[in-house]
Design a protein around this motif. Structure first.
Motif, PDB file in Angstrom:
ATOM      1  N   GLY A   1      -7.838   7.751   4.108  1.00 61.22           N
ATOM      2  CA  GLY A   1      -6.761   8.029   5.142  1.00 61.22           C
ATOM      3  C   GLY A   1      -7.403   9.120   5.968  1.00 61.22           C
ATOM      4  O   GLY A   1      -7.331  10.307   5.896  1.00 61.22           O
TER       5      GLY A   1
ATOM      6  N   ARG B   1      -3.205   4.789  -0.252  1.00 60.29           N
ATOM      7  CA  ARG B   1      -3.901   5.704   0.656  1.00 60.29           C
ATOM      8  C   ARG B   1      -3.935   7.056   0.277  1.00 60.29           C
ATOM      9  O   ARG B   1      -2.724   7.540   0.391  1.00 60.29           O
TER      10      ARG B   1
ATOM     11  N   GLU C   1       0.817  -0.993   0.152  1.00 57.77           N
ATOM     12  CA  GLU C   1      -0.163  -0.022   0.071  1.00 57.77           C
ATOM     13  C   GLU C   1       0.982   1.179  -0.114  1.00 57.77           C
ATOM     14  O   GLU C   1       1.788   1.367   0.933  1.00 57.77           O
TER      15      GLU C   1
ATOM     16  N   HIS D   1      -7.676   3.488  -0.474  1.00 57.53           N
ATOM     17  CA  HIS D   1      -8.030   3.467   0.841  1.00 57.53           C
ATOM     18  C   HIS D   1      -8.076   4.765   1.338  1.00 57.53           C
ATOM     19  O   HIS D   1      -7.216   5.596   1.341  1.00 57.53           O
TER      20      HIS D   1
END
Ligand code: FNR
Ligand code: 8K6
Length: 346
Positions: free
Chosen positions: A262, A225, A171, A260
């Motif tokens: 954050g 992210r 990631e 993703h």
């Protein structure tokens, strides 16, 4: 039991998950000398292997990416070997694990390395390093284009190192006010070259890193992210919206494993995003979206059912409950997180 969380999910032809619960990346500042993962870290992650996917604590790609004590790295052979013990243990328990690749940019402190603090522009942050309050943040040096090219190459090399260390993927940490995020917000990026001023230019570094990493290890194995809503080591600006509109649209064609959110609390609303970060990202992003931020299994399952996002990342409750997934599946109460739990790695 929130049933939707326990479905198998196929992210793509390479990665399938046993359930929709991700362990969020959680910095613990417990790596050993030379930033090598320890045997305690092997045990800590193996205990949490029932998560559909563990995302490692943020792991620095090179020495000048460090801003906190004892954060692990992925740039030496000893670090790769240390992580291999972690991933072997997680795999032995049937789990999967991505490494979160990190460079803190202007949140770095030269106490931790020889060299300068690098950032898009020479704009510092106020304050001192957590847990080392005697260290005051410094004004960074604006990176040159040669240094940018080297950073991109170093992210790709760290991704290759992660695969060598047995991770299922990586990631890219583009969130929470660190280096990549610094390029994406006007408060930190005042460059006048092709990395600044316009949405396309301000997105360039994030996309170059994403493309270089995807080219090295395959887009199927890459997540990203992001923090469009500035909340940590960063000030928001109305103009940031256009930057993220551009970036997220550009990501639609990258076929990443996931995007993703954050954030610490997804109930936070940002006026320039027109609401929460997850709702904003969902309105543009076409691929798999990972939600996070003060969710319980119940509220997260409801959000998935209402198609607010596809996978649920759980952070602090996973510190408090190594057996979080088993407890939720059995309908048992989970233990409340408390900051004092950060003192030990259980
Ligand atoms: C974090 N978070 C975080 N995020 C990240 O991208 N990389 C990291 O290394 C860390 N480290 C970290 C350490 C600690 C102690 C906390 C509490 C949080 C943020 C984390 O991944 C998550 O987004 C938040 O904790 C919100 O989720 P929960 O905890 O409400 O489920
Ligand atoms: C735990 C040691 C240092 C870890 C640094 C990683 C970043 C997470 C630290 C938690 C800080 C929380 C800040 C939350 C801001 C919310 C604003 C609404």
């Amino acid at each position: 039991m929130p049933q939707v969380l326990f479905e198998n999910v196929k992210l793509n032809n390479t990665i399938s998950l046993n359930n929709r619960i991700l362990m969020a990346p959680l910095t613990r500042c417990m790596a050993g000398d030379d930033l090598v993962p320890t045997d305690d870290m092997v045990k800590y992650y193996a205990k949490r292997a029932k998560a559909g996917l563990i995302i490692s604590e943020a792991t620095i790609i090179r020495p000048d990416g460090q801003g906190y004590p004892n954060t692990p790295g992925l740039f030496t052979q000893a670090q790769i070997t240390g992580w291999k013990k972690v991933t072997d243990a997680v795999h032995a328990e049937g789990g999967k694990m991505f490494a979160q690749l990190w460079h803190v940019g202007r949140v770095a402190h030269p106490y931790f390395f020889d060299g300068e603090v690098l950032a898009p522009s020479a704009i510092g942050i106020e304050g001192t390093v957590p847990r080392m309050r005697e260290l005051t943040y410094q004004t960074p040096k604006a990176v040159t284009q040669e240094e940018i090219a080297q950073l991109v190459a170093d992210y790709a090399q760290a991704a290759a190192n992660a695969i060598e260390a047995g991770f299922d993927g990586v990631e890219i940490h583009g969130a929470n006010g660190y280096l990549i995020d610094q390029f994406l917000h006007h408060a930190a990026n005042q460059r006048i070259d092709e990395y600044g001023q316009t949405p396309e230019n301000m997105s360039r570094f994030a996309l170059e890193v994403t493309d270089a990493v995807a080219e090295r290890i395959g887009a199927d194995r890459v997540g990203l992210r992001v923090s469009p809503g500035a909340y940590f080591n960063m000030d928001g600006d109305q103009r940031d919206r256009a930057v993220f509109d551009y970036l997220i649209k550009a990501l639609n064609s990258r076929n990443l494993a996931y995007l993703h959110v954050g954030i610490f609390d997804d109930a936070m609303e940002f006026d320039y995003l027109g609401g929460s970060v997850s709702a904003y990202l969902r309105s543009i992003y076409k691929g798999t979206l990972v939600g996070v931020g003060s969710y319980t299994a119940e509220s997260g399952a409801e959000a998935i059912q209402n198609q607010k996002f596809d996978l649920l990342a759980i952070g602090r409750p996973f510190i408090a409950n190594p057996d979080y997934v088993e407890k939720v599946q059995a309908g048992q109460a989970v233990k409340e997180y408390d900051e004092s739990m950060l003192a030990t790695l259980d």
